[in-house]
Write a protein that holds these residues in place. Sequence first.
Motif, PDB file in Angstrom:
ATOM      1  N   ARG A  75      -6.109 -18.899 -10.010  1.00  0.00           N
ATOM      2  CA  ARG A  75      -5.794 -17.477 -10.236  1.00  0.00           C
ATOM      3  C   ARG A  75      -6.990 -16.583  -9.893  1.00  0.00           C
ATOM      4  N   GLU A  76      -8.167 -16.948 -10.347  1.00  0.00           N
ATOM      5  CA  GLU A  76      -9.374 -16.153 -10.081  1.00  0.00           C
ATOM      6  C   GLU A  76      -9.659 -16.054  -8.585  1.00  0.00           C
ATOM      7  N   GLU A  77      -9.497 -17.183  -7.889  1.00  0.00           N
ATOM      8  CA  GLU A  77      -9.735 -17.203  -6.442  1.00  0.00           C
ATOM      9  C   GLU A  77      -8.700 -16.336  -5.720  1.00  0.00           C
ATOM     10  N   ALA A  78      -7.429 -16.460  -6.138  1.00  0.00           N
ATOM     11  CA  ALA A  78      -6.339 -15.744  -5.466  1.00  0.00           C
ATOM     12  C   ALA A  78      -6.440 -14.235  -5.669  1.00  0.00           C
ATOM     13  N   ILE A  79      -6.815 -13.819  -6.851  1.00  0.00           N
ATOM     14  CA  ILE A  79      -6.928 -12.389  -7.138  1.00  0.00           C
ATOM     15  C   ILE A  79      -7.953 -11.738  -6.218  1.00  0.00           C
ATOM     16  N   ASP A  80      -9.044 -12.433  -5.969  1.00  0.00           N
ATOM     17  CA  ASP A  80     -10.087 -11.882  -5.098  1.00  0.00           C
ATOM     18  C   ASP A  80      -9.667 -11.931  -3.626  1.00  0.00           C
ATOM     19  N   ALA A  81      -9.076 -13.036  -3.215  1.00  0.00           N
ATOM     20  CA  ALA A  81      -8.749 -13.223  -1.789  1.00  0.00           C
ATOM     21  C   ALA A  81      -7.446 -12.543  -1.387  1.00  0.00           C
ATOM     22  N   GLY A  83      -5.373 -10.666  -3.778  1.00  0.00           N
ATOM     23  CA  GLY A  83      -5.114  -9.449  -4.543  1.00  0.00           C
ATOM     24  C   GLY A  83      -4.056  -9.612  -5.613  1.00  0.00           C
ATOM     25  N   TYR A  84      -3.409 -10.785  -5.715  1.00  0.00           N
ATOM     26  CA  TYR A  84      -2.336 -11.015  -6.681  1.00  0.00           C
ATOM     27  C   TYR A  84      -2.279 -12.505  -7.007  1.00  0.00           C
ATOM     28  N   PHE A  85      -1.375 -12.877  -7.933  1.00  0.00           N
ATOM     29  CA  PHE A  85      -1.267 -14.279  -8.335  1.00  0.00           C
ATOM     30  C   PHE A  85       0.171 -14.615  -8.710  1.00  0.00           C
ATOM     31  N   LEU A  86       0.599 -15.832  -8.356  1.00  0.00           N
ATOM     32  CA  LEU A  86       1.901 -16.374  -8.756  1.00  0.00           C
ATOM     33  C   LEU A  86       1.716 -17.815  -9.200  1.00  0.00           C
ATOM     34  N   LYS A  87       2.325 -18.191 -10.304  1.00  0.00           N
ATOM     35  CA  LYS A  87       2.308 -19.584 -10.749  1.00  0.00           C
ATOM     36  C   LYS A  87       3.239 -20.412  -9.855  1.00  0.00           C
ATOM     37  N   PRO A  88       3.089 -21.741  -9.854  1.00  0.00           N
ATOM     38  CA  PRO A  88       3.993 -22.583  -9.052  1.00  0.00           C
ATOM     39  C   PRO A  88       5.463 -22.344  -9.387  1.00  0.00           C
ATOM     40  N   SER A  89       5.759 -22.165 -10.670  1.00  0.00           N
ATOM     41  CA  SER A  89       7.156 -21.968 -11.098  1.00  0.00           C
ATOM     42  C   SER A  89       7.689 -20.592 -10.714  1.00  0.00           C
ATOM     43  N   GLU A  90       6.780 -19.688 -10.320  1.00  0.00           N
ATOM     44  CA  GLU A  90       7.193 -18.331  -9.967  1.00  0.00           C
ATOM     45  C   GLU A  90       7.381 -18.144  -8.468  1.00  0.00           C
ATOM     46  N   LEU A  91       7.125 -19.192  -7.690  1.00  0.00           N
ATOM     47  CA  LEU A  91       7.269 -19.092  -6.249  1.00  0.00           C
ATOM     48  C   LEU A  91       8.734 -18.910  -5.856  1.00  0.00           C
ATOM     49  N   PHE A  92       8.957 -18.228  -4.755  1.00  0.00           N
ATOM     50  CA  PHE A  92      10.301 -17.910  -4.283  1.00  0.00           C
ATOM     51  C   PHE A  92      11.163 -19.170  -4.165  1.00  0.00           C
ATOM     52  N   GLY A  93      10.615 -20.189  -3.492  1.00  0.00           N
ATOM     53  CA  GLY A  93      11.375 -21.416  -3.270  1.00  0.00           C
ATOM     54  C   GLY A  93      11.762 -22.101  -4.567  1.00  0.00           C
ATOM     55  N   ALA A  94      10.848 -22.095  -5.548  1.00  0.00           N
ATOM     56  CA  ALA A  94      11.118 -22.733  -6.838  1.00  0.00           C
ATOM     57  C   ALA A  94      12.276 -22.042  -7.542  1.00  0.00           C
ATOM     58  N   LEU A  95      12.315 -20.730  -7.466  1.00  0.00           N
ATOM     59  CA  LEU A  95      13.373 -19.966  -8.127  1.00  0.00           C
ATOM     60  C   LEU A  95      14.700 -20.111  -7.385  1.00  0.00           C
ATOM     61  N   ALA A  96      14.655 -20.051  -6.057  1.00  0.00           N
ATOM     62  CA  ALA A  96      15.880 -20.119  -5.254  1.00  0.00           C
ATOM     63  C   ALA A  96      16.570 -21.467  -5.365  1.00  0.00           C
ATOM     64  N   SER A  97      15.802 -22.519  -5.642  1.00  0.00           N
ATOM     65  CA  SER A  97      16.374 -23.880  -5.651  1.00  0.00           C
ATOM     66  C   SER A  97      16.798 -24.349  -7.037  1.00  0.00           C
ATOM     67  N   ARG A  98      16.677 -23.512  -8.029  1.00  0.00           N
ATOM     68  CA  ARG A  98      17.036 -23.922  -9.383  1.00  0.00           C
ATOM     69  C   ARG A  98      18.551 -24.141  -9.512  1.00  0.00           C
ATOM     70  N   THR A  99      18.950 -25.329  -9.871  1.00  0.00           N
ATOM     71  CA  THR A  99      20.367 -25.627 -10.098  1.00  0.00           C
ATOM     72  C   THR A  99      20.502 -26.475 -11.360  1.00  0.00           C
ATOM     73  N   ILE A 119       3.844 -10.193 -10.960  1.00  0.00           N
ATOM     74  CA  ILE A 119       3.056 -10.002  -9.742  1.00  0.00           C
ATOM     75  C   ILE A 119       2.231  -8.731  -9.864  1.00  0.00           C
ATOM     76  N   GLU A 120       2.889  -7.659 -10.291  1.00  0.00           N
ATOM     77  CA  GLU A 120       2.177  -6.383 -10.446  1.00  0.00           C
ATOM     78  C   GLU A 120       1.130  -6.476 -11.555  1.00  0.00           C
ATOM     79  N   GLN A 121       1.499  -7.099 -12.664  1.00  0.00           N
ATOM     80  CA  GLN A 121       0.576  -7.175 -13.796  1.00  0.00           C
ATOM     81  C   GLN A 121      -0.639  -8.055 -13.496  1.00  0.00           C
ATOM     82  N   SER A 122      -0.486  -9.011 -12.590  1.00  0.00           N
ATOM     83  CA  SER A 122      -1.607  -9.888 -12.240  1.00  0.00           C
ATOM     84  C   SER A 122      -2.737  -9.117 -11.569  1.00  0.00           C
ATOM     85  N   THR A 123      -2.436  -7.927 -11.062  1.00  0.00           N
ATOM     86  CA  THR A 123      -3.444  -7.130 -10.363  1.00  0.00           C
ATOM     87  C   THR A 123      -4.105  -6.089 -11.265  1.00  0.00           C
ATOM     88  N   MET A 124      -3.583  -5.909 -12.468  1.00  0.00           N
ATOM     89  CA  MET A 124      -4.090  -4.851 -13.347  1.00  0.00           C
ATOM     90  C   MET A 124      -5.559  -5.082 -13.702  1.00  0.00           C
TER      91      MET A 124
END
Length: 519
Positions: A75-81, A83-99, A119-124
Amino acid sequence: MSEKLEQLLWRIADTLRGKMDADDFRDYILGFIFYKYLSERMHAYADEVLEPDGITYLDIDEDNKQDKLILEHVREEAIDALGYFLKPSELFGALASRTNAEGKAHFILADLSRILTNIEQSTMGTASEEEFSHLFEDLDLSSSKLGKTENEKNELIVRIMQQLDQVDFDLDNPKNDILGDAYEYLIGKFASGAGKKAGEFYTPQQVSMVLARLVTVGKTKLKNVYDPTCGSGSLLLRVAREVGQKNVGKIYGQESNPTTYNLCRMNMIMHNVHYKKFDIKNEDTLERPAHLDLRFEAIVANPPFSAEWSASPLFMSDDRYAPYGRLAPKSTADFAFVQHMVHQLDDKGTMACVLPHGVLFRGGAEGHIREYLIKEKNCLDAIIGLPSNIFYGTGIPTCIMVMKKKREHSDNVLFIDASQHFEKVKTQNVLRPQDIDKIIDTYKARRAEDKYSYTATLEEIAENDYNLNIPRYVDTFEEEEAVNLKAVAKELKKLDAGMKATDATIEKFCKELGIESPF
């Protein structure tokens, strides 16, 4: 863009078509595309960070104590590089494939809403907070346009996400910009169906290319580029592409429409413009300019044609307008935008702006401002007439004004009439590559060409009372082919003889039938 990708994107659009108008489904589809892009960037970056540890981002167990420490490091690395952060469970593919166990889609509306907020709050409190703030506010997951019940809304969103999840954006290929191109493609397609509103957020690519090439003539680097009415940002991105994105110091823009402002920031991020390298503001440029203390090496713009503005007398003490002694009319702000841009133009910079033809010849305050720009500032470098019906939602003819504060050719102004050089594509006129090349080559060489271009001296322009109407300088009159009167007379005699023969035949038939002849 591949045909397969184009078909998929339009299949997604068809999923929403009929439920909402072009503006609404543009916002939904582009919002989901943006979420997918952020997810893929996050996934690829996290895998890169974790590579030395021999694990991938999807290997992380978010409930494991040790993995939580690893996740915090990512998270710390991603915020700097990024500008935002997503957990593995929050990724688009993870959500789209939930059955569930039966293979049916889970109810994901609540999770999706939470993720977009996260996503927005990770940048605050970080350097990227302003660039990501309220980016998803137009993606209304509670809207009745998506369905009457929560289950109907969920089914529709799951279907869209699953379709979009099939697209491979190939982010590992540095030469590929599939997602950015798809994004611009959809903006353009929706603009063509959005009527008059299209001009609020999109400039046709061929017009963007002309403007970008004009402001980068002779340059391989730019310290900055600015668009005071930046819409979706496609014009700014085109300038950056012209010299190479790495060769542009910083991108600046201002946009008054909140939805379009969000589109612009998304567009910047999805074209890999780092959040530290762009500064886009959501304000009225004329009333509340955001970058007034800066000067720009390249300025491009497609302002709203003949828009209204306050024209408040207070502007007579504004440095942008005070020297002219007159303000642009309240009903037509075209020259107010021009004055604003000239004020912000660097001494070594170039400005290219699309305007309606009326700016070339209208009198009153506009005539006064036009004369001041030429006579006192001597910053008008060229006028380029474009074909009519080239912009979405309006068929009016337009022109490009090119301005420079320190001109190499300070004793003349180049006029180009490119209005007849285009290809008609369905209902729209389009500049072809050869048409664009001809404009740019003529501008570079300042070449006079019969029926196409002319370099007018400042004395000639003064003699025309500073009227810049292009036909005053570029003679486009086509002489009609000479008529051969002898041949015409001979043809008339032949027709007359034929008519007499026909009359005689009709008269003969009338006698045989025993009826009165008409002759």
